[in-house]
Write a protein that holds these residues in place. Structure first.
Motif, PDB file in Angstrom:
ATOM      1  N   ALA A 257      50.078   3.570  43.644  1.00  0.00           N
ATOM      2  CA  ALA A 257      50.112   4.330  42.386  1.00  0.00           C
ATOM      3  C   ALA A 257      48.697   4.444  41.800  1.00  0.00           C
ATOM      4  O   ALA A 257      48.301   5.516  41.324  1.00  0.00           O
TER       5      ALA A 257
ATOM      6  N   TYR B 175      54.760   5.555  37.380  1.00  0.00           N
ATOM      7  CA  TYR B 175      55.066   4.226  37.906  1.00  0.00           C
ATOM      8  C   TYR B 175      54.987   3.226  36.749  1.00  0.00           C
ATOM      9  O   TYR B 175      53.961   3.149  36.072  1.00  0.00           O
TER      10      TYR B 175
ATOM     11  N   VAL C 148      50.934  10.551  37.903  1.00  0.00           N
ATOM     12  CA  VAL C 148      51.648   9.525  38.667  1.00  0.00           C
ATOM     13  C   VAL C 148      52.599   8.817  37.718  1.00  0.00           C
ATOM     14  O   VAL C 148      52.227   8.449  36.599  1.00  0.00           O
TER      15      VAL C 148
ATOM     16  N   GLU D  39      46.544   7.890  41.308  1.00  0.00           N
ATOM     17  CA  GLU D  39      46.070   8.263  39.972  1.00  0.00           C
ATOM     18  C   GLU D  39      44.634   8.790  40.023  1.00  0.00           C
ATOM     19  O   GLU D  39      44.240   9.611  39.202  1.00  0.00           O
TER      20      GLU D  39
ATOM     21  N   VAL E  21      57.681   5.219  43.436  1.00  0.00           N
ATOM     22  CA  VAL E  21      56.556   5.882  42.774  1.00  0.00           C
ATOM     23  C   VAL E  21      56.818   7.384  42.837  1.00  0.00           C
ATOM     24  O   VAL E  21      57.156   7.905  43.902  1.00  0.00           O
TER      25      VAL E  21
END
Ligand code: PLP
Length: 377
Positions: free
Chosen positions: A263, A277, A275, A267, A300
């Motif tokens: 994640a 998460y 993203v 990003e 994710v």
């Protein structure tokens, strides 16, 4: 014996005493439909495998222990478990549902149970005033997922359980977190549901569903419905979930560390718009996630520029297999808009066409990152 044990120990032992006659350490697969009686009604606790089977009993005791509940019930699939809960209700009853749920749940509620006279309100559970406003005298249940599928947003379990009137059942689909990371009954939920197809089974080799709860009369009603409607799992399937669940704690740790690293990497990638998460500081409910969960899990989601970019990415990964489902040891990737959530298209809970969902497995994370890198290219 299993009362005060820790989660990882319960996952291996709860409901699974060595077989008293042979000493077999693994619960036998009682592959039998019926059980011999000495005289009518004189039996050893089992009559017919729809009503009960010893391998299933072990699994039902296990999920009760893992969710810190008193009772467990096992079903042929996650949807069979949800369907059995829905049979508690009558025409005219009203159900409040989180507006981001598994596509199959949406389909069962809107395309099947609406025909039987139930009504549904789809509500943003992050908005307490909207939830309060949705309760009517006919409301019988609040159904929610946290984290949600596929947007990974959270619902505050304590706040929602407190806000629901006494007679409203609060039911939580805990499939994404698994009991290793979150135990909704301890926050005041009445029923916890799992698709054991996912993390509990953990090896993509079985379809199953589970319920866990504390209330005895609700358990008796659900147990009656389990037998009356009959969507039960076979003994082999129960065995596979029992076996998979033994490593749940370990697997969730690795799913969570791999997913967080992925994640963070996503990003920073220029092709990625966003993203989603719960383990990221940028997640709007990161603080709630830290309060409510002991880890952030393996799911994710990311949003790419458009549908074309999403379709391209999911077709190019090699280790991340393009498939529906989640929660297995191997990594999967999918396009919710055209796959798992196609049934929600044009509805109020439709998903972004640029959305991609990852089920991050427990492979070596460097190999997974390299695969994502070449796919986003
Ligand atoms: C897969 C899934 C279900 C349905 O379970 P099945 O075992 O496929 O019937 C329900 N809820 C969630 C969150 C799921 O991921």
């Amino acid at each position: 014996m299993t009362d005060k044990l820790h989660f990882d120990t319960l996952a291996i032992h709860a409901g699974q005493e060595p077989d008293p006659t042979t000493g077999a350490i693994m619960t036998p697969i009682y592959q039998t439909s019926t059980f011999v009686q000495a005289a009518p009604g004189d039996h050893k606790g089992y009559e017919y495998s729809r009503s009960g089977n010893p391998t299933r009993t072990a699994l039902e005791a296990l999920i009760a222990a893992l969710e810190q509940g008193r009772y467990g019930l096992a079903f042929a699939s996650g949807l069979a478990a949800i369907d059995t809960v829905m049979k508690l209700f009558n025409p005219g009853d009203h159900i409040i549902v989180g507006n981001d749920v598994y596509g199959g749940t949406f389909r069962l509620f809107e395309k099947v149970y609406r025909r039987f006279g139930l009504t549904f309100s789809w509500v943003d559970l992050g908005n307490p005033e909207k939830v309060q406003a949705a309760f009517t005298p006919q409301t019988k249940m609040l159904w929610l997922e946290t984290p949600t599928n596929p947007l990974l947003s959270l619902a505050d379990l304590t706040a929602l359980a407190e806000s629901a009137p006494q007679n409203v059942i609060v039911a939580v689909d805990n499939t994404f977190a698994s009991p290793a990371l979150q135990q909704p009954l301890t926050f005041g939920a009445d029923i916890v549901m799992h698709s054991s197809t996912k993390y509990l089974g953990g090896h993509s080799d079985v379809v199953g569903g589970l319920l866990a709860l504390n209330d005895e009369s609700l358990y008796n009603e659900l147990k009656f419905l389990q037998n009356a409607a009959g969507a039960v799992p076979g003994p082999m399937d129960c065995f596979l979930v029992l076996r998979g669940a033994k490593t749940l704690g370990l697997r969730m740790e690795r799913h969570s560390t791999n997913a967080l690293q992925i994640a963070r990497w996503l990003e920073d990638h220029s092709a990625v718009r966003r993203v989603l998460y719960p383990g990221l500081e940028s997640h709007p409910q990161h603080e709630l996630a830290k309060r409510q969960m002991t880890g952030f899990g393996g799911m994710v989601s990311l949003i790419l520029e458009d549908e074309q970019a999403a379709r391209k990415m999911v077709s190019r990964t090699k280790l991340f297999a393009l498939a529906e489902s989640l929660g297995g040891v191997e990594s999967l990737i999918e396009h919710p808009y055209s796959m798992t959530h196609a049934s929600t298209a044009d509805s109020e809970i439709a998903v972004d066409p640029g959305l991609v969902r990852l089920s991050v497995g427990i492979e070596n994370v460097d190999d997974l990152l390299a695969d994502l890198q070449q796919a986003l290219g």
